[in-house]
Design a protein around this motif. Structure first.
Motif, PDB file in Angstrom:
ATOM      1  N   SER A 197      49.724  12.813 147.939  1.00 28.81           N
ATOM      2  CA  SER A 197      50.674  13.936 147.899  1.00 28.81           C
ATOM      3  C   SER A 197      51.782  13.457 148.844  1.00 28.81           C
ATOM      4  O   SER A 197      52.852  13.762 148.510  1.00 28.81           O
ATOM      5  N   THR A 198      51.643  12.627 149.925  1.00 30.95           N
ATOM      6  CA  THR A 198      52.957  11.965 150.740  1.00 30.95           C
ATOM      7  C   THR A 198      53.703  11.150 149.877  1.00 30.95           C
ATOM      8  O   THR A 198      54.932  11.272 149.694  1.00 30.95           O
ATOM      9  N   LEU A 199      52.956  10.425 148.752  1.00 31.82           N
ATOM     10  CA  LEU A 199      53.952   9.548 147.731  1.00 31.82           C
ATOM     11  C   LEU A 199      54.579  10.548 146.887  1.00 31.82           C
ATOM     12  O   LEU A 199      55.808  10.111 146.716  1.00 31.82           O
ATOM     13  N   VAL A 200      54.112  11.480 146.551  1.00 33.30           N
ATOM     14  CA  VAL A 200      54.857  12.273 145.520  1.00 33.30           C
ATOM     15  C   VAL A 200      55.819  13.213 146.110  1.00 33.30           C
ATOM     16  O   VAL A 200      56.935  13.133 145.662  1.00 33.30           O
ATOM     17  N   THR A 201      55.855  13.391 147.298  1.00 30.70           N
ATOM     18  CA  THR A 201      56.699  14.359 147.975  1.00 30.70           C
ATOM     19  C   THR A 201      57.958  13.671 148.474  1.00 30.70           C
ATOM     20  O   THR A 201      59.102  13.777 148.450  1.00 30.70           O
ATOM     21  N   LEU A 237      62.990  15.511 133.974  1.00 32.13           N
ATOM     22  CA  LEU A 237      61.625  14.609 134.097  1.00 32.13           C
ATOM     23  C   LEU A 237      60.879  14.517 135.244  1.00 32.13           C
ATOM     24  O   LEU A 237      59.679  14.501 135.398  1.00 32.13           O
ATOM     25  N   LEU A 238      61.558  13.686 136.210  1.00 35.60           N
ATOM     26  CA  LEU A 238      61.076  13.767 137.483  1.00 35.60           C
ATOM     27  C   LEU A 238      60.573  14.977 138.207  1.00 35.60           C
ATOM     28  O   LEU A 238      59.206  15.163 138.682  1.00 35.60           O
ATOM     29  N   LEU A 239      61.092  16.079 138.113  1.00 36.99           N
ATOM     30  CA  LEU A 239      60.653  17.330 138.608  1.00 36.99           C
ATOM     31  C   LEU A 239      59.492  17.909 137.726  1.00 36.99           C
ATOM     32  O   LEU A 239      58.652  18.351 138.293  1.00 36.99           O
ATOM     33  N   SER A 240      59.604  17.920 136.507  1.00 34.40           N
ATOM     34  CA  SER A 240      58.549  18.164 135.657  1.00 34.40           C
ATOM     35  C   SER A 240      57.304  17.508 135.666  1.00 34.40           C
ATOM     36  O   SER A 240      56.158  17.885 135.359  1.00 34.40           O
ATOM     37  N   VAL A 241      57.274  16.200 136.311  1.00 36.21           N
ATOM     38  CA  VAL A 241      55.874  15.706 136.567  1.00 36.21           C
ATOM     39  C   VAL A 241      55.467  15.501 137.954  1.00 36.21           C
ATOM     40  O   VAL A 241      54.330  15.765 138.241  1.00 36.21           O
ATOM     41  N   CYS A 242      56.443  15.598 139.044  1.00 38.72           N
ATOM     42  CA  CYS A 242      55.915  15.633 140.208  1.00 38.72           C
ATOM     43  C   CYS A 242      55.638  16.993 140.913  1.00 38.72           C
ATOM     44  O   CYS A 242      54.574  17.011 141.566  1.00 38.72           O
ATOM     45  N   LEU A 243      56.339  17.903 140.485  1.00 37.82           N
ATOM     46  CA  LEU A 243      55.826  19.230 140.908  1.00 37.82           C
ATOM     47  C   LEU A 243      54.607  19.733 140.486  1.00 37.82           C
ATOM     48  O   LEU A 243      53.537  20.168 141.174  1.00 37.82           O
ATOM     49  N   PRO A 244      54.197  19.701 139.133  1.00 40.23           N
ATOM     50  CA  PRO A 244      52.979  20.114 138.603  1.00 40.23           C
ATOM     51  C   PRO A 244      51.703  19.162 139.492  1.00 40.23           C
ATOM     52  O   PRO A 244      50.585  19.513 139.657  1.00 40.23           O
ATOM     53  N   SER A 245      52.060  17.749 139.378  1.00 41.09           N
ATOM     54  CA  SER A 245      51.406  16.981 140.009  1.00 41.09           C
ATOM     55  C   SER A 245      51.085  17.278 141.485  1.00 41.09           C
ATOM     56  O   SER A 245      49.768  17.220 141.827  1.00 41.09           O
ATOM     57  N   LEU A 246      51.824  17.494 142.342  1.00 41.18           N
ATOM     58  CA  LEU A 246      51.531  17.874 143.682  1.00 41.18           C
ATOM     59  C   LEU A 246      50.798  19.349 143.479  1.00 41.18           C
ATOM     60  O   LEU A 246      49.993  19.502 144.639  1.00 41.18           O
ATOM     61  N   PHE A 247      51.031  20.224 142.846  1.00 41.99           N
ATOM     62  CA  PHE A 247      50.237  21.495 142.812  1.00 41.99           C
ATOM     63  C   PHE A 247      48.831  21.080 142.311  1.00 41.99           C
ATOM     64  O   PHE A 247      48.012  21.664 143.114  1.00 41.99           O
ATOM     65  N   LEU A 248      48.504  20.255 141.706  1.00 43.53           N
ATOM     66  CA  LEU A 248      47.106  19.783 141.390  1.00 43.53           C
ATOM     67  C   LEU A 248      46.582  19.155 142.356  1.00 43.53           C
ATOM     68  O   LEU A 248      45.300  19.242 142.318  1.00 43.53           O
ATOM     69  N   ILE A 249      47.187  18.388 143.168  1.00 42.07           N
ATOM     70  CA  ILE A 249      46.458  17.827 144.241  1.00 42.07           C
ATOM     71  C   ILE A 249      46.259  18.815 145.292  1.00 42.07           C
ATOM     72  O   ILE A 249      45.037  18.566 146.079  1.00 42.07           O
ATOM     73  N   LEU A 250      46.999  19.620 145.670  1.00 43.20           N
ATOM     74  CA  LEU A 250      46.612  20.863 146.806  1.00 43.20           C
ATOM     75  C   LEU A 250      45.564  21.674 146.346  1.00 43.20           C
ATOM     76  O   LEU A 250      44.910  22.205 147.272  1.00 43.20           O
TER      77      LEU A 250
END
Length: 349
Positions: free
Chosen positions: A10-14, A116-129
């Motif tokens: 999560s820290t890496l993604v944010t 592309l960056l936002l479409s990968v990072c935002l769903p990824s952070l949500f799935l982690i949380l």
């Protein structure tokens, strides 16, 4: 003590997402209409202060996210999403404004890379949380993952609508106030929908959690805000303003999702009505059989009182009446058919 993998990812993604958006802002400050070839002082100071405050808040919020991974609470996860998305959307607002005022030839590759960056990072952070990996049993984990798929698709739908604001390579004839409404509407959806989903999915994280399950709010919220309102926004942009940024793929997706959700709601309503009518019919049959049995028993008792019979014959008639009452109660008052059966049998005994 080493941090958990959830905190590291999560820290890496944010941090990586913030760093890339900061690079976009610094590049726009250098190459803007009044750029001097080097970044100005105040954009660098503002970006540095914002990132420093975010990292300090992230240090404390991430520890709470790890503690909540195996509990039904998602307060720290909602706080982390709120902080990250608020700061990110503030930076994206300035990115959109700088792209609108830019006079040099647009770079479509850079703009699509940001999307592309936002479409990968935002769903990824949500799935982690969500903490779905900590859920037990396996059946509950699979059920939660299938529900998360709808949330991820909704996030991508909103991001596609918002990305049209910075991917536009020229003026498309849409007023500035319309773009402002679309931007802040997408901001509210990106902030609200994941928080609602995190709160509802957090109840499934506790293995021994039992109790009455309330109806989920997210499907209805998604139906209204995503499948209806974004459908209206895209339809108005395509038919009224002739906006080429409208994605017809997500337009069809919203139409299909609207049909599927409405048909599912209609089926659940029909099944609920059928179960209610079936329960009423069973209760009516049970009451009718109970009344018939009581009436027949009353007639036999009245005949026994009016006709004098010897004690021995009276004993045999009472035995037959008692046996007949047992047969009536067992034959017509099955406990599987009516809830009054056990009480009536105990009363007769």
């Amino acid at each position: 003590m080493l941090p958990s993998p959830q905190v590291c990812v999560s820290t890496l993604v944010t941090v990586s997402t913030m760093a890339v958006v900061d690079l976009y802002l610094l590049e726009q400050s250098m190459l803007g209409p009044r750029g001097s070839g080097r970044p100005a002082v105040w954009p660098c100071v503002a970006v540095a202060l914002g990132d420093l405050c975010f990292l300090l808040a992230l240090r404390f919020v991430s520890a709470g996210v790890v503690q909540e991974a195996r509990s039904p609470r998602r307060g720290f996860a909602n706080a982390l999403w709120f902080l990250f998305l608020s700061l990110l959307q503030l930076k994206l607002f300035f990115v959109c404004q700088n792209y609108r005022q830019e006079r040099r030839p647009p770079d479509p590759l850079a703009r699509k890379t940001l999307t592309l960056l936002l479409s990968v990072c935002l769903p990824s952070l949500f799935l982690i949380l969500t903490g779905a990996d900590h859920m037990t049993p396996l059946r509950r984990k699979q059920e939660v993952r299938s529900r998360l798929l709808w949330v991820v698709v909704d996030l991508l739908d909103v991001l596609d609508l918002q990305a049209g604001l910075w991917e536009a390579q020229s003026s498309v004839g849409v007023p500035l106030w319309v773009d402002g409404i679309v931007f802040f509407y997408c901001y509210v959806l990106l902030l609200l929908l994941p928080c609602v989903s995190l709160t509802e999915l957090g109840a499934a994280a506790l293995p021994g959690l039992r109790g009455p399950r309330r109806e989920a709010v997210y499907p209805w919220l998604s139906l209204i805000t995503i499948n209806i309102f974004t459908l209206v926004l895209r339809g108005v942009g395509m038919l009224w303003y002739r906006d080429p940024r409208v994605s017809t793929v997500f337009l069809g997706k919203n139409l299909l999702a609207l049909a599927v959700k409405l048909s599912s709601a209609w089926e659940r309503r029909r099944q609920g009505g059928g179960r209610g009518q079936g329960a009423g019919a069973d209760a009516g049959a049970g009451s009718q059989s109970l009344g018939a049995a009581m009436e027949q028993g009353g007639e036999e008792q009245g005949q026994g009182r009016t006709s004098p019979v010897p004690p021995s014959s009276r004993y045999h008639s009472l035995s037959r009446t008692h046996g007949h009452g047992h047969s009536v109660s067992h034959g017509s008052l099955d406990p599987a058919e009516t809830s009054l059966g056990p009480a009536y049998i105990s009363h007769e005994l």
